[in-house]
Design a protein around this motif. Sequence first.
Motif, mmCIF file in Angstrom:
data_model
loop_
_atom_site.group_PDB
_atom_site.id
_atom_site.type_symbol
_atom_site.label_atom_id
_atom_site.label_comp_id
_atom_site.label_asym_id
_atom_site.label_seq_id
_atom_site.Cartn_x
_atom_site.Cartn_y
_atom_site.Cartn_z
ATOM 1 N N VAL A 132 0.835 -1.205 0.000
ATOM 2 C CA VAL A 132 0.000 0.000 0.000
ATOM 3 C C VAL A 132 0.868 1.253 0.000
ATOM 4 C CG1 VAL A 132 -1.724 1.310 1.289
ATOM 5 C CG2 VAL A 132 -1.923 -1.179 1.122
ATOM 6 N N CYS A 151 1.757 2.595 -3.536
ATOM 7 C CA CYS A 151 0.735 3.046 -4.493
ATOM 8 C C CYS A 151 0.845 4.529 -4.828
ATOM 9 C CB CYS A 151 -0.659 2.737 -3.963
ATOM 10 S SG CYS A 151 -1.077 0.968 -3.958
ATOM 11 N N SER A 152 1.434 5.311 -3.948
ATOM 12 C CA SER A 152 1.552 6.745 -4.202
ATOM 13 C C SER A 152 2.836 7.115 -4.932
ATOM 14 C CB SER A 152 1.468 7.517 -2.880
ATOM 15 O OG SER A 152 2.512 7.126 -2.006
ATOM 16 N N ALA A 183 2.225 -1.442 -13.185
ATOM 17 C CA ALA A 183 2.585 -0.527 -12.094
ATOM 18 C C ALA A 183 2.965 0.850 -12.614
ATOM 19 C CB ALA A 183 3.733 -1.106 -11.278
ATOM 20 N N SER A 185 -1.247 1.460 -11.395
ATOM 21 C CA SER A 185 -0.363 2.071 -10.401
ATOM 22 C C SER A 185 -0.960 2.106 -9.003
ATOM 23 C CB SER A 185 0.020 3.487 -10.833
ATOM 24 O OG SER A 185 -1.125 4.313 -10.914
ATOM 25 N N ASP A 186 -2.305 2.164 -8.896
ATOM 26 C CA ASP A 186 -2.930 2.179 -7.578
ATOM 27 C C ASP A 186 -3.576 0.843 -7.220
ATOM 28 O OD1 ASP A 186 -4.977 2.255 -9.401
ATOM 29 O OD2 ASP A 186 -6.039 3.944 -8.494
ATOM 30 N N ASP A 187 -3.215 -0.204 -7.978
ATOM 31 C CA ASP A 187 -3.716 -1.555 -7.726
ATOM 32 C C ASP A 187 -2.771 -2.238 -6.728
ATOM 33 O OD1 ASP A 187 -4.142 -4.383 -7.882
ATOM 34 O OD2 ASP A 187 -5.135 -4.132 -9.805
ATOM 35 N N VAL A 188 -3.286 -2.549 -5.554
ATOM 36 C CA VAL A 188 -2.434 -3.104 -4.506
ATOM 37 C C VAL A 188 -1.827 -4.442 -4.931
ATOM 38 C CG1 VAL A 188 -2.377 -3.986 -2.144
ATOM 39 C CG2 VAL A 188 -3.647 -1.902 -2.670
ATOM 40 N N ARG A 207 1.092 -3.629 -7.172
ATOM 41 C CA ARG A 207 2.189 -3.104 -6.363
ATOM 42 C C ARG A 207 2.821 -4.201 -5.503
ATOM 43 N NH1 ARG A 207 4.391 1.824 -7.850
ATOM 44 N NH2 ARG A 207 2.720 3.309 -8.346
#
Length: 393
Positions: free
Chosen positions: A184, A187-188, A236, A241-244, A247
């Motif tokens: 998590v 993700c940023s 990613a 890119s915000d898919d856990v 990531r």
Amino acid sequence: MIGSGFSFLRQPRVLFGPGRIDELPGLASLFGKRMLLVTGGRSLEESGMLQRLLGLCAGHGVRCDHARVTGEPSPEVVDGIVERFRAVGIAVVAGVGGGSVIDAAKAVSAMLLQEAPVERFIEGREGFLVHDGRKVPFIAAPTTAGTGSEATSNAVISRIGRDGFKRSLRHDAFVPDIALVDPVLHCSAPRNLTLSSGMDALTQLLEAYLSPSASPLSDCMAWSGLEYFARSFLPACGEGSDDVEVRAGMAYAALVSGIALANAGLGIVHGFASSIGGRIDIPHGELCATLLYTATRENISALQESDQGEAFLEKFSRAGCLLSGRSVAGTAAGCEALLEQLELWQEQLGFRRLREFGLERAEIEPVVAATRAKNNPVDLDNSALKTIVEERW
């Protein structure tokens, strides 16, 4: 290879999964009641995670001191943090950030119990001292998927300039006590950082897999990491890119790249990371990204001319089929698939050239003269090394 034996270094206790960062204060309390938290610039604070961790620390009765590290750690940065906190009774150090933050925190944990400055213990420096391995316990929580420093026994320290260096503070005891890997947190990470960090992880996986010092066990780790990299890297960097889960795949690839490199060593790209990385201010992942295709091409070419290169070429070929997603017949075709895939990423993803980071053409010769890589699958002569740098200059 098994008959000749191999060794495998101690690994950290690994806690992997979404939300595991919330366990940091409780884990820190197992070592004592005062933690030094080392982070990067402002991203952890802006996300609200820093205040969350500080609140959780208070709930566990852990006093939390805080130090920031921006950029790759220099001896002065490490010594400055150590001087601030040496006498206050730090029970555990935690690094939450990218590879540079983890390296800085690892070095601080290694130096809090020492009197001499960190530069005295850096490999290859004049007057180098062997570290005795005493350290303050260390927890690593990466926020990028790249260096794998959460699983290695070294911290990379650099000083940039014509007489600069980029070398390691190293001891088997410096492997983090705990690797807290929470996807998590990744993700940023912005696209450019995700891209460069990912290429660092890929380079480490390939170089460890192709190392003459590899073992069946390190190969298992490297191959597993390559599998997750192949399915996770492009998502990613794009719509995932915000898919856990995406990531997590990259976080896993980076973690096992650290385990693999710690046990098998690295090749020529990381040889250049030392000789070039000490001269110019270039992010390590970007250096790996820009050199990987040409270095792989020169390695394959030299192995094809060698009488003893077939086993390494088969590994290159296998990696080529995996990363390209193509099923081809024959070792040569697999090697070509790998080169085509690496060149495609180089062009499509826009890896910058060395001159854009300030390397002067006149510096190419001294860079080549200073570059060594004992775990490259083949000895490359200076002509091949020069070709690698010139083509990406």
